[in-house]
Design an enzyme around this catalytic site. Structure first.
Site, mmCIF file in Angstrom:
data_model
loop_
_atom_site.group_PDB
_atom_site.id
_atom_site.type_symbol
_atom_site.label_atom_id
_atom_site.label_comp_id
_atom_site.label_asym_id
_atom_site.label_seq_id
_atom_site.Cartn_x
_atom_site.Cartn_y
_atom_site.Cartn_z
ATOM 1 N N ALA A 435 5.939 43.462 -45.836
ATOM 2 C CA ALA A 435 7.161 43.698 -45.074
ATOM 3 C C ALA A 435 8.261 42.712 -45.457
ATOM 4 O O ALA A 435 9.386 43.107 -45.793
ATOM 5 C CB ALA A 435 6.855 43.602 -43.577
ATOM 6 N N ASN A 470 1.650 50.851 -43.456
ATOM 7 C CA ASN A 470 2.715 49.983 -43.971
ATOM 8 C C ASN A 470 4.094 50.619 -43.853
ATOM 9 O O ASN A 470 5.106 49.916 -43.903
ATOM 10 C CB ASN A 470 2.480 49.656 -45.453
ATOM 11 C CG ASN A 470 1.175 48.943 -45.721
ATOM 12 O OD1 ASN A 470 0.555 49.141 -46.748
ATOM 13 N ND2 ASN A 470 0.723 48.098 -44.801
ATOM 14 N N ARG A 473 7.364 49.500 -41.706
ATOM 15 C CA ARG A 473 8.004 48.182 -41.846
ATOM 16 C C ARG A 473 8.375 47.873 -43.293
ATOM 17 O O ARG A 473 9.346 47.182 -43.541
ATOM 18 C CB ARG A 473 7.059 47.081 -41.333
ATOM 19 C CG ARG A 473 6.789 47.108 -39.848
ATOM 20 C CD ARG A 473 5.645 46.185 -39.493
ATOM 21 N NE ARG A 473 4.389 46.624 -40.091
ATOM 22 C CZ ARG A 473 3.742 45.993 -41.048
ATOM 23 N NH1 ARG A 473 4.219 44.868 -41.527
ATOM 24 N NH2 ARG A 473 2.611 46.467 -41.548
ATOM 25 N N VAL A 510 -2.829 35.057 -55.913
ATOM 26 C CA VAL A 510 -2.516 33.689 -56.327
ATOM 27 C C VAL A 510 -3.527 32.761 -55.675
ATOM 28 O O VAL A 510 -3.471 32.497 -54.468
ATOM 29 C CB VAL A 510 -1.079 33.302 -55.938
ATOM 30 C CG1 VAL A 510 -0.748 31.902 -56.452
ATOM 31 C CG2 VAL A 510 -0.089 34.314 -56.500
ATOM 32 N N ASN A 535 -1.169 34.703 -44.341
ATOM 33 C CA ASN A 535 -2.241 33.799 -43.932
ATOM 34 C C ASN A 535 -1.907 32.372 -44.349
ATOM 35 O O ASN A 535 -1.194 32.142 -45.335
ATOM 36 C CB ASN A 535 -3.591 34.239 -44.511
ATOM 37 C CG ASN A 535 -3.668 34.083 -46.009
ATOM 38 O OD1 ASN A 535 -4.071 33.042 -46.514
ATOM 39 N ND2 ASN A 535 -3.272 35.126 -46.749
ATOM 40 N N CYS A 590 -23.209 30.469 -28.240
ATOM 41 C CA CYS A 590 -23.932 30.765 -27.002
ATOM 42 C C CYS A 590 -23.126 31.695 -26.104
ATOM 43 O O CYS A 590 -23.691 32.525 -25.378
ATOM 44 C CB CYS A 590 -24.291 29.475 -26.274
ATOM 45 S SG CYS A 590 -22.866 28.493 -25.778
#
Length: 943
Positions: A435, A470, A473, A510, A535, A590
């Site tokens: 985007a 996609n 956007r 990359v 990210n 847990c």
């Protein structure tokens, strides 16, 4: 379309402003192919599904109510210049019902540098801007009906045609006409939402009027907060304390409702306005007459609507309420307001805009600005300092180069020709073509980045393929591009905007594995790196490469209505890795396994079960049979006493392999009993409800929830059996809806123990049954895919999660919410993407111009509130070694040696050149010379 204004239909190029179609009109007649609109060949339900599939991330931002309201809205947009086409793009991607684009101007060379949907052939054919861009705008979303109008919109125009629209947006319209149309829209019942916007160079103005009473259902757009309670005092006011001193992040005046409170049970279901006492506690009013608090309880934030009252444009022009973006320049909005008012008055007085570089026009502008400023000074009590600043601002506007008659005249008027040439000769590396990447490529094309005759190149890379989700956007992509590489497709689409752009596209990720491609030599050829990533890990890696090669980096990102930009300049600013956000809290094992307390815990449990059942275990199964190709060989090895890793798991899986639909249902029933009945019984056997800890407190209290077995007859399996079908390679296409009648408990389910004798028995039985075919020794591992709604993956996770939630008395989640959490989908909206890419382009111009450190700005924005905050970049930290010697992350000390240069020569050279004594020599994590290590002294003689 009916003729508006004038009464009679016009012909030729002067097309009338279209009225909306009447109720009951033929859909196929209203929405023609090529101008958008619903596809009459598809059922309405399928079209809605397709629309929601494309706009899933936007749904997570806006919610279904807002999406539905937009899908019923008709919008009128006047002025298809650079600003107008950007607005049209974002409106179309958002998904309104119909958009009318209005413009009376012809395409010119000037438009090529600001309007990405106008091409050179439109100028040669002297097309109207609205007509030239109509089909290209409509292609962005086939579910939006787009129409064009070229009828003049003037002071004497009958505005009654606007009654058919829910929103009117004006650009490039005179101020007097803006006020007239605003008054008309404000007076309607209900009022027509009115927006006017103008951009002049780097200055802009935006005005909104949504009527006298505009209700906002959610003022922040954030998910309602849930707070686990550890204590509530019996007092006036009662103080609520958060569990384990976790911050509540609430604000005074907000409302909360309570549930699952033990002891002070009258709070359950009630709503209270809170007052913040500390980051970990808040008060809720008088609780002194209530029963004593025992344990547990959850406080849930309640979203309360808020009414907003909008003033008309006429009043706001003389008494403006401005959004301050840069708090270091709080006076700037008012100064720009004065300058733009002066510009509007000049246009109305002379019937044209001031000429660039014309001293006479500049002097006239200053006179008008002085008059406007005095009016505002009398109203606000400002001094003459702001007047001086306005004067300087106006002079900056009008003493810039004259036009050259090319596509970059608009840009040249803003930044000058020398900086334009630097942009043309720029080598830029764009990482990511999603985007933000699409928006950045559009900006590069309009700025002329990488278009120099001898220099300049845009290099892009993205390993992903285009998905259907996609399209709402990433505006460079169309439906026929699905499953094509993003980078190649984006490069081709960018050349349609500016055919003179030189662009290289790659499909490599990359990362360290591709450093042969993206080597140090590659980075040193780049003038600037721009990231458009999703990210943090990738950002950190690219930042480290930029620091190592002394390259500037501009980073940006969005999440829903929020966005950020960060500029990193060698020797001036800190790097991206100089600061780290706290890591995301992982759900304890847990909690997932035995003590879920929130729906997020059960969704993650179900997601893990999916991976284990359909990916991990089948992969281990296949790996085993790749190592041992036949069942007979495995049998002989087991009989000879040989231990084969994973054999018991494999034999167990093989003996339970379903061969029919009925066996799939039987296996699903066994899994149901195991996960949603037996597990609960086992846990309650180990920890009965009255179990107490050493301090006397109950074991089962918030956040721990006691489980209760789920009765299959009360909760029919509707989607869970699909998980078994996934294991059958030849049955993955089946659609499953199962009821309790066929999901009866089977009479015989082969259950193998883990002892060797039973394993041999099961394997012999398998071989003797003549079923040991090659296909039996292979399973089909299934990778989780969230975007394919026909594969049953999200259905399985939703069913499993909600059954577990039922077992622990947790509020279930619908499929929509489950998909967001399980798929880790980041909410996104086109407007936030466009905003951050525009801000990145501004910082790019500064980097290319070699601006000083105080010129660069990082930005954080949240369009939902709205807030936009600019901050100066953080200065790079300098480390002192001793007096006169210091360094930053950007510094490099270079030692020049010879062919016979030894490690000792290197140490001596450092000592002589920099006056320091090296105590050890390392390269990365490799210890080259550490005196205390055995044998390292001998290394001093090595070259």
């Amino acid at each position: 379309s009916s003729a508006v204004p004038g009464g009679a239909a016009n012909s030729g190029s002067e097309r009338p402003l279209p009225l909306l179609p009447k109720q009951g009109a033929c859909v196929s007649c209203l929405w023609k192919p090529g101008v958008g609109g619903m596809n009459p060949g598809l059922p309405a339900e399928q079209q809605v599904i397709d629309l929601f599939c494309c706009s899933l991330r936007q749904r997570y931002v806006l919610g279904d109510t807002a999406m539905q309201k937009m899908a019923q809205s008709h919008v009128f947009l006047s002025g298809i210049g650079g600003l107008g086409v950007e607005i049209a793009k974002n409106i179309i991607l958002a998904g309104v019902k119909a958009l009318t684009v209005h413009d009376t101007k012809q395409c010119t060379k000037w438009d090529l540098g600001i309007n990405f949907f106008i091409h050179e052939d439109d100028i040669l054919s002297q097309r109207n801007r609205a007509e030239a861009t109509l089909h290209r705008i409509a292609e962005l979303n086939p579910y939006v009906h787009v129409a064009a109008s070229t009828v003049p919109l003037e002071e004497n125009t009958d505005l009654s045609f606007l009654k058919q629209y829910q929103c009117v947006i004006l650009t490039e319209v005179s101020l007097s006409l803006q006020k007239k149309i605003n008054d008309f829209c404000h007076a309607q019942q209900p009022p027509i939402k009115f927006i006017s916007a103008d951009v002049y160079g780097i200055c802009s103005r935006l005005f909104c009027d949504f009527g006298d009473e505009f209700e906002v259902l959610d003022t922040t757009g954030e998910e309602p907060k849930e707070i686990f309670i550890s204590n509530i005092t019996q007092s006036n006011p009662g103080i609520v304390t958060c569990l384990e001193n976790r911050p509540h992040r609430l604000e005074t005046g907000q409302f909360l409702t309570f549930r699952e409170v033990n002891g002070m049970s009258c709070l359950n279901g009630s709503t209270h306005q809170i007052t913040v006492v500390s980051p970990y506690s808040f008060s809720i009013g008088d609780t002194s007459d209530m029963e004593p608090y025992l344990h547990g309880g959850i406080a849930v934030q309640v979203k309360t609507p808020k009414m907003f009252y909008f003033e008309r444009l006429e009043k706001q022009l003389t008494n403006p309420l401005c959004l301050v973006a840069d708090f270091s320049k709080p006076e700037a909005p008012l100064q720009i307001h004065v300058a733009m008012l002066a510009l509007n008055h000049f246009q109305e007085n002379f019937g044209r805009m001031p000429n660039i570089g014309c001293l006479q026009d500049a002097e006239e502008m200053l006179k008008i600005a002085m008059s406007v400023s005095k009016t505002l000074e009398n109203k606000f009590g400002n001094n003459d300092t702001s007047m001086i600043n306005v004067s300087l601002l106006l002079f900056c506007f009008f003493f810039l180069p004259l036009r050259r008659g090319d596509r970059y005249d608009a840009l040249r008027a803003c930044i000058g020709d020398p900086l334009c040439q630097k942009l043309h000769n720029l080598n830029v590396f764009l990482v990511g073509c999603g985007a933000i990447g699409c928006e950045m490529l559009k900006n590069f094309a309009l700025l002329g980045v990488g278009t120099g005759q001898d220099k300049g190149l845009v290099t892009i890379t993205d390993p992903d393929l285009i998905e259907k989700s996609n399209l709402n956007r990433q505006f460079l992509f169309r439906p026929h591009h699905i499953q094509k590489p993003k980078s190649y497709t984006a490069a081709e689409a960018t050349l349609n905007i500016n055919p003179y752009l030189k662009i290289d596209s790659y499909i490599n990720k990359v990362c360290p594995a591709t450093e042969n491609t993206y080597s140090d030599e590659f980075y040193t050829k780049q003038d600037v790196i721009v990231t458009a990533l999703d990210n943090v890990e990738a950002r950190r890696y690219i930042d480290s490469r930029c620091v190592a090669n002394l390259r500037p980096l501009i980073d940006s990102g969005t999440m829903g209505t929020k966005g950020h930009t960060e500029v990193i300049v060698p020797h001036l600013t800190e790097s991206y890795n100089s600061h780290r956000d706290p890591p995301e809290e992982e759900i304890p094992f847990c909690t997932l396994k035995s003590f879920p307390a929130a729906i997020e815990h059960t969704i993650q449990w179900a997601r893990d079960k999916f991976e284990s059942s359909f990916s991990h275990k089948p992969s281990l199964f296949n790996k085993f049979w790749q190592t041992y190709p036949s069942a007979e060989e495995v049998l002989q090895r087991i009989k000879s006493g040989e231990s084969l890793e994973g054999c018991f798991h494999v034999i167990k899986t093989l003996s339970r392999r379903p061969r029919s639909w009925t066996q799939c249902v039987e296996l699903a029933r066994v899994k149901f009993e195991k996960y949603f009945s037996h597990k609960a019984l086992q846990l309650l056997h180990s920890f009965p409800l009255d179990t107490r800890l050493k301090d006397g407190s109950l074991f089962w209290q918030s956040p721990k929830r006691p489980p209760f077995p789920v009765n299959i007859l009360m909760h029919p399996i509707k989607l869970t059996p699909y998980s078994c079908i996934l294991l059958l390679k030849h049955c993955t296409h089946l659609q499953v809806v199962q009821t309790d009648e066929t999901a009866r408990k089977p009479d015989h389910i082969p259950v193998s123990s883990e002892d060797e004798r039973n394993a041999i028995f099961q394997l012999e039985k398998f071989i003797l049954s003549n079923e040991a075919l090659e296909n039996d020794l292979q399973m089909k591992p299934i990778s989780f895919e969230k975007d394919d709604d026909t594969n049953g993956h999200i259905d399985f996770i939703t069913a499993a999660s909600n059954l577990r939630a039922k077992m622990y008395n947790i509020e279930p989640a619908d499929r929509f919410k489950t998909k967001r959490i399980a798929g880790k989908i980041i909410p996104a909206i086109a407007t936030a993407t466009a905003a951050v890419s525009g801000l990145v382009a501004l910082e790019l111009i500064k980097v290319v111009g070699g601006y000083p450190a105080d010129a660069y700005k990082n930005c954080f924005l949240n369009l939902a509130i709205p807030i936009m905050v600019f901050t100066e970049t953080a200065e790079v930290r300098r480390t002192e070694i001793r007096n006169g010697i210091s360094f930053t992350i950007w510094d490099r000390w270079t030692i020049y040696g010879k062919e016979d240069f030894t490690l000792l020569d290197f140490i001596n050279a450092v000592r002589e050149k920099y006056g320091i004594e090296p105590t050890m020599v390392v390269q990365g994590v490799k210890m080259l010379y550490v005196p205390v290590m055995p044998g390292h002294i001998k290394r001093l003689k090595l070259t």
